[in-house]
Design an enzyme around this catalytic site. Structure first.
Site, PDB file in Angstrom:
ATOM      1  N   HIS A   1      14.262 -18.116  16.343  1.00 59.46           N
ATOM      2  CA  HIS A   1      14.424 -16.875  15.573  1.00 59.46           C
ATOM      3  C   HIS A   1      15.578 -16.050  16.137  1.00 59.46           C
ATOM      4  O   HIS A   1      15.563 -14.825  16.050  1.00 59.46           O
ATOM      5  CB  HIS A   1      13.146 -16.033  15.609  1.00 59.46           C
ATOM      6  CG  HIS A   1      11.927 -16.761  15.169  1.00 59.46           C
ATOM      7  ND1 HIS A   1      10.948 -17.174  16.046  1.00 59.46           N
ATOM      8  CD2 HIS A   1      11.537 -17.179  13.941  1.00 59.46           C
ATOM      9  CE1 HIS A   1       9.996 -17.794  15.374  1.00 59.46           C
ATOM     10  NE2 HIS A   1      10.330 -17.812  14.092  1.00 59.46           N
TER      11      HIS A   1
ATOM     12  N   ASP B   1      56.226 -36.488   5.831  1.00 60.55           N
ATOM     13  CA  ASP B   1      54.985 -37.245   5.692  1.00 60.55           C
ATOM     14  C   ASP B   1      54.538 -37.718   7.065  1.00 60.55           C
ATOM     15  O   ASP B   1      55.338 -38.295   7.822  1.00 60.55           O
ATOM     16  CB  ASP B   1      55.202 -38.456   4.777  1.00 60.55           C
ATOM     17  CG  ASP B   1      53.964 -39.324   4.715  1.00 60.55           C
ATOM     18  OD1 ASP B   1      52.994 -38.900   4.077  1.00 60.55           O
ATOM     19  OD2 ASP B   1      53.978 -40.406   5.330  1.00 60.55           O
TER      20      ASP B   1
END
Length: 585
Positions: free
Chosen positions: A222, A566
């Site tokens: 929690h 590229d």
């Protein structure tokens, strides 16, 4: 922590999530007003109920089904359901003729609200028992005080064992004893890289948020703080977590003694935000350390998502010492292995399959090489090794740039793939037997490329190099002679033609072909490797600003791609430039 959610209203989120459960499991129904998921036709015998705050899914609502829970009750996110919700579950949604067992985790709200409902049901004449599970060793005795250990993912193992025993005809007292026995032989601990954000709540920018390099050990489900924060890697983290679970000299945390002679069940639980891939790596690390450091070989290993903390970026480890259940024909392992018709229980391996583990004698891998015929083309092994080493080192040095370019225009893996292949070939060159046969030298490289390089680049390199080997064999003379640039050129041309059968890529498509084509063409015409490498470099640089027509770059939008070459073409050009430099030495 991430504060982005598809649902910003926590109430809508909880109710719609609950509504989905009967859609995935037709054996259950939903009482939406009370957030109760229940079996609409439960088998005879005692009923088993659990629950708690939402946000821990699949616990507990998706654990409802034959072989597991009879019903579950959900609260809002991280908050216990009310006593009235639980009372209605006990009195109106489950069978009561053989009694009801309620199992909850050790959180104050759950214990009080479920406890109040249990007492009300008892007052009304219903036979009900309640067991509280506290398995977390993340907070020791000193910090836990009177509250005791929190309940975390080990609770799932308690529910599974009890749920299976229920289906096998166990009575309520037997189920209660089994639940307490299982809980008392459990230790668990969690760790997380970040706190979580609850939908609908304001963003907490408190100073206690973990730093980038920190991990919190013992964090609750929690968002509760753990016992310590530290900067460590995964092996160091797992070492600390297992020590907290198993070190008998730690008087603050030693809740259970486990020895190498004990049968142990291991549960590695995803707190919600860890990828399946990473959880696999974590599981492997835990298993290895259990065996190497503690001499423990788990007889069962469960890994997956069982109890979450919303999208918590962490995991928990649970260890269950297997003991005699006292139930005839129902061992602890059989109960855990038994099938469950619940959508949230993902362990599907039968006892029979587990028993086969290790039965087959381990055999060492034997490398069986295919027959390979050398050719008659000879090279200087020292020169070849030097040139290829130079080429590979240049590729490795270029990895950051290639990765950066591929991050902009692709998925970021090109540079790593090239580096991985280059490092593997370098390792092979150091270990391989010297050879002056060009085909054998090339074949050694091909075998490494095929194993270590994946993705599109790996496939292209493997196809091209195999075709190059075929081209060299076709141009191999009848008697041994040194290989020359002319033969290399012919073989490269033929391999380029072979590669075109498998990819439509051409110069101008912004791929590595923009570097490969000019290299092969220039080498064939000039016989000069340096000139050919420079042509490849020029071709790679020419991809800047070129719009891609193939590959992932096609799908990349936005800005940035115009200014970078590229990645595949750049990586190949660096390789070829390194080859040229190596040949000049």
């Amino acid at each position: 922590m991430s504060s982005k959610h598809f649902f910003d209203d926590p109430t809508t989120l909880v109710t719609t999530a609950l509504a989905s459960i009967p859609l995935t499991n037709p054996s259950v129904s939903l009482d939406l007003a009370n957030k109760i998921v229940y079996q609409h036709s439960p088998t005879q015998g005692p009923s088993l109920i659990s629950g708690g705050g939402s946000g821990h899914e699949p616990s507990f609502s998706s654990f409802v089904g034959r072989g597991l829970l009879t019903a579950s009750v959900a609260g809002t996110i991280f908050a216990s359901p009310s006593a009235e919700q639980v009372r209605r579950c006990i009195t109106t949604r489950v069978r009561k003729d053989a009694g009801v067992l309620v199992v909850v985790m050790n959180y104050t709200g759950d214990v009080l609200n479920f406890g109040m409902a249990v007492e009300k049901a008892r007052a009304g004449g219903c036979e009900v028992d309640m067991v509280v599970v506290g398995d977390d060793v993340g907070v020791g005795r000193g910090m836990g005080g009177k509250v005791g250990r929190r309940g975390i993912a080990g609770t799932c193992l308690v529910l599974k064992a009890v749920g299976a025993a229920k289906e096998r005809g166990a009575t309520l007292p037997q189920l209660s004893n089994l639940a307490r026995q299982t809980a008392s032989n459990l230790v668990s601990i969690g760790a997380s890289l970040s706190h979580v954000h609850v939908p609908g709540r304001s963003i907490d920018t408190a100073s206690d948020e973990l730093a980038q390099s920190e991990v919190e050990i013992g964090m609750g489900i929690h968002n509760e703080p753990g016992s310590e924060r530290k900067t460590t890697d995964l092996p160091g983290l797992v070492k600390t977590m297992l020590s907290h679970c198993l070190d008998t000299s730690d008087s603050d945390r030693n809740f259970l003694s486990i020895t190498p002679d004990d049968d142990v069940v291991l549960l590695v639980n995803n707190l919600g935000g860890v990828s399946v891939l990473e959880l696999g790596g974590i599981t492997n690390e835990v298993v290895q350390q259990l065996e190497s450091d503690w001499k423990i070989k788990p007889v069962r290993i469960l890994a997956g998502t069982y109890m979450t903390s919303l999208n918590g970026l962490g995991f928990s480890v649970s260890l269950l010492k297997v003991t005699d259940t006292g139930l005839e024909g129902s061992s602890m392992l059989e109960l855990l292995d038994a099938p469950a018709e619940a959508s949230g229980w993902t362990a599907a391996i039968t006892s029979e399959t587990w028993q086969k583990r290790g039965a087959a004698k381990k055999q060492e891998e034997i490398a069986v090489g295919e027959e390979f015929q050398p050719g008659n083309l000879q090279l200087d092994p020292a020169v070849a090794k030097s040139a290829v080493t130079s080429a590979l080192n240049r590729v490795i040095a270029a990895e950051p740039d290639v990765t950066n370019y591929d991050t902009i225009v692709g998925d970021g893996d090109c540079g790593i793939g090239l580096k991985r292949g280059a490092e593997a070939i370098l390792n092979m060159l150091e270990k391989a037997k010297k050879t002056d046969d060009a085909l054998t030298f090339l074949q050694n490289i091909i075998q490494v490329v095929e194993v270590t390089m994946d993705g599109t680049s790996g496939a292209i390199y493997a196809i091209f190099l195999n075709a190059l080997a075929h081209g060299l064999r076709q141009n191999s003379p009848e008697s041994p002679q040194p290989i020359n640039a002319e033969i290399w050129g012919k073989a490269l041309n033929s391999s380029l033609q072979s590669l075109r059968k498998y990819t439509p890529a051409q110069p101008g498509d912004r791929t590595l072909m923009d570097a490969l084509f000019p290299f092969v063409e220039t080498l064939s015409e000039s016989g000069n490797v340096e000139s050919a490498a420079r042509a490849a470099e020029k071709g790679a640089q020419g991809t800047k600003g070129m719009r891609a027509s193939l590959g992932r770059t096609v799908y990349v939008g936005g800005e940035g791609w115009q200014g970078v070459p590229d990645p595949g073409a750049h990586g190949l050009a660096e390789l070829l430039l390194g080859l040229s430099e190596g040949l000049k030495k």
